[in-house]
Enzyme design. Structure first.
Site, short mmCIF file in Angstrom:
data_model
loop_
_atom_site.label_atom_id
_atom_site.label_comp_id
_atom_site.label_asym_id
_atom_site.label_seq_id
_atom_site.Cartn_x
_atom_site.Cartn_y
_atom_site.Cartn_z
N ARG A 1 34.69 57.34 38.80
CA ARG A 1 33.98 57.72 40.41
C ARG A 1 33.59 59.32 40.23
O ARG A 1 32.88 59.54 40.93
CB ARG A 1 35.10 57.52 41.17
CG ARG A 1 35.17 56.33 41.48
CD ARG A 1 36.49 56.20 42.63
NE ARG A 1 36.42 54.61 42.99
CZ ARG A 1 37.56 54.41 43.53
NH1 ARG A 1 38.72 54.73 43.39
NH2 ARG A 1 37.60 53.01 43.87
N LYS B 1 40.00 34.03 45.85
CA LYS B 1 40.25 33.14 47.21
C LYS B 1 39.01 32.99 48.05
O LYS B 1 37.80 33.94 48.01
CB LYS B 1 40.93 33.95 48.22
CG LYS B 1 42.41 34.15 47.73
CD LYS B 1 43.17 35.18 48.63
CE LYS B 1 44.64 35.10 48.89
NZ LYS B 1 45.07 36.03 49.94
N GLY C 1 34.94 44.67 42.46
CA GLY C 1 35.90 45.09 41.47
C GLY C 1 36.04 44.36 40.36
O GLY C 1 35.82 44.65 39.08
N GLY D 1 34.59 47.38 48.14
CA GLY D 1 34.49 46.87 49.46
C GLY D 1 33.32 47.02 50.37
O GLY D 1 32.89 46.29 50.95
P1 AMP Z 1 38.66 38.48 43.62
O1 AMP Z 1 39.33 39.67 43.54
O2 AMP Z 1 38.86 37.66 44.55
O3 AMP Z 1 37.33 38.63 43.07
O4 AMP Z 1 39.57 37.77 42.22
C1 AMP Z 1 39.79 38.12 41.11
C2 AMP Z 1 40.84 37.37 40.34
O5 AMP Z 1 40.70 36.22 40.55
C3 AMP Z 1 41.11 37.78 38.84
O6 AMP Z 1 42.30 38.56 38.75
C4 AMP Z 1 41.00 36.39 38.37
O7 AMP Z 1 42.12 36.33 37.43
C5 AMP Z 1 41.50 35.56 39.43
N1 AMP Z 1 40.86 34.05 39.41
C6 AMP Z 1 39.69 33.53 38.68
N2 AMP Z 1 39.71 32.31 38.61
C7 AMP Z 1 40.73 31.94 38.99
C8 AMP Z 1 41.65 30.81 39.04
N3 AMP Z 1 40.75 29.69 38.47
N4 AMP Z 1 42.68 30.44 39.10
C9 AMP Z 1 43.42 31.45 39.40
N5 AMP Z 1 42.88 32.77 39.49
C10 AMP Z 1 41.66 32.93 39.20
#
Ligand code: AMP
Length: 404
Positions: free
Chosen positions: A35, A207, A363, A386
């Site tokens: 940053r 999610k 991220g 974000g």
């Molecule tokens: P996000 O911050 O929502 O972009 O999520 C990123 C996180 O999702 C990372 O730490 C990944 O390890 C996790 N992730 C990606 N695919 C899967 C999966 N199939 N099952 C569980 N976690 C996952």
């Protein structure tokens, strides 16, 4: 607003909102200075033209006013190093520090600053007025400089005193984006408003609930939406698939089905992974198999997209002229489950080499692209997690609106 590169900073004191919210270890060593380095070109340009720079930032989330742990004084030496990578005979760029971001010392040091010199102000969040967007506080800050430069894209989605409220105290020709913020905004606008078709959005991560707004907004813009990562299984189960113990948000089935239906109506192709690499536990040493994503046995979970899914997704990406990527395709932190994310990163790089515009934001996809050493093979890697997400959700970012 003025355009940074058209403005002549000669003789001006520029008040620059930077994002120096860097991670520090127990001994106050900076563990990742991305940053800081990202905004150095903006500062150097002001100094090179004969201006001086007064830098303001937040660091961490201090709760009760001034705390040594969150003091920006820990960054002064490194800032000095970054500004003096090529040592000069006269001792190089001087960096001063004011241990309060407003008040007499800040006013005095700012007023005595000579062209080519830098003043770093103490953590803005030592005042609760910063996050509250307090006008009187913003006005006090504004008195320290003659022009306002916002180079903190990472906080552009916050209506804080230093990121948005302050802009009104400068004439329109005396407020502008810094070079970093300008390139973030231009890249984001290019994807959201001027995307050359076919436009593919690759959305992954854990999610569905975090990404619903972004998917809904993209339904009006993208030609194809690839959905991978943990969030794909909510869609697959909502459609009637068997997903074993894969990540799933049962309370989001209705919205998932609604998105699939809207996509049909709007002629947007949604691509879910046909196959997955499944594991018998969430661990680096799990047993794994390649399996259709809608026939995952109980006790097993999908932790990456499978080879067949990689093939289909790659074909879509190769045919795209604009690519937006947010979120990994699997648990890329573990070697056994990184093939999907890595393969997609390579194909995005390949499409970019053939002329597509690709923006990686958010991220974990940024971390993945860096991990695979592909950051310079895509068109733009966003520093604003974000903020970039909210931009793609279609929200107006206060930091951008205030300058414009
Ligand atoms: P996000 O911050 O929502 O972009 O999520 C990123 C996180 O999702 C990372 O730490 C990944 O390890 C996790 N992730 C990606 N695919 C899967 C999966 N199939 N099952 C569980 N976690 C996952």
């Amino acid at each position: 607003m003025s355009k940074f590169s058209d403005f002549n900073f000669f003789g001006y004191k520029a008040l620059v909102r930077v994002d120096f919210n860097v991670p520090l270890d127990d001994k106050f060593n900076i563990t990742d200075d991305t940053r800081m380095t990202a905004t150095i070109p903006t500062i150097k340009r002001i100094l090179a033209e004969g201006g001086s720079a007064i830098l303001m930032s937040h660091l961490g989330r201090p709760k009760d006013g001034p705390t040594d742990k969150y003091s920006l004084k820990h960054l002064v030496n490194h800032l000095h190093e970054l500004l003096n990578i090529i040592p000069s005979q006269n001792g190089g760029t001087k960096v001063f520090f004011a241990d309060d971001c407003i008040g007499e010392q800040a006013i005095l040091t700012a007023s005595m600053l000579k062209p080519g010199e830098v003043l770093l102000l103490e953590n803005l969040r030592f005042y609760k007025e910063e996050e509250k967007g307090d006008e009187a506080f913003a006005k006090k800050l504004s008195k320290l400089g003659e022009v306002y430069v916002n180079d903190a894209f990472g906080t552009a989605h916050r209506a804080h005193a230093s990121t948005a409220v302050i802009a009104q105290f400068f004439d329109t020709d005396k407020r502008m984006f810094g070079l970093l913020m300008e390139s973030e905004v231009l890249s984001a606008e290019k994807v959201l408003h001027e995307a050359e078709k076919p436009f593919t959005a690759i959305i992954g991560g854990a999610k569905v609930s975090d990404k619903i707004l972004i998917i809904e907004n993209l339904l009006d813009r993208a030609t194809d939406i690839i959905i991978g990562g943990g969030m794909a299984y909510t869609f697959l189960k909502a459609r009637g698939g068997k997903i074993g113990n894969s990540l799933c948000e049962d309370d989001r089935f209705a919205i998932a089905l609604d998105i699939l239906e809207k996509a049909k109506q709007k002629n947007v192709s949604i691509h879910l992974p046909e196959t997955s690499i499944i594991a018998d536990k969430f661990a680096a040493d799990a047993n794994t198999k390649d399996c259709p994503s809608d026939q995952i046995p109980d006790g097993w979970m999908g932790l990456d997209i499978g080879p067949k899914a990689i093939g289909v997704f790659s074909e879509v990406i190769r045919n795209s002229k604009t690519i937006l990527w947010n979120g990994p395709m699997g648990v890329f932190e573990m070697e056994k489950f990184q093939n999907g994310t890595k393969s997609i990163a390579l194909v995005v790089a390949e499409a970019t080499a053939k002329g597509a515009f690709s923006l990686v934001g958010g991220g974990d996809s940024v971390a993945a692209v860096n991990q695979f050493n592909l950051a310079d093979k895509v068109s733009y890697v966003s520093t604003g997690g974000g903020a970039m997400l909210e931009y793609f959700e279609g929200k107006v970012l206060p930091g951008i609106a205030a300058i414009k």
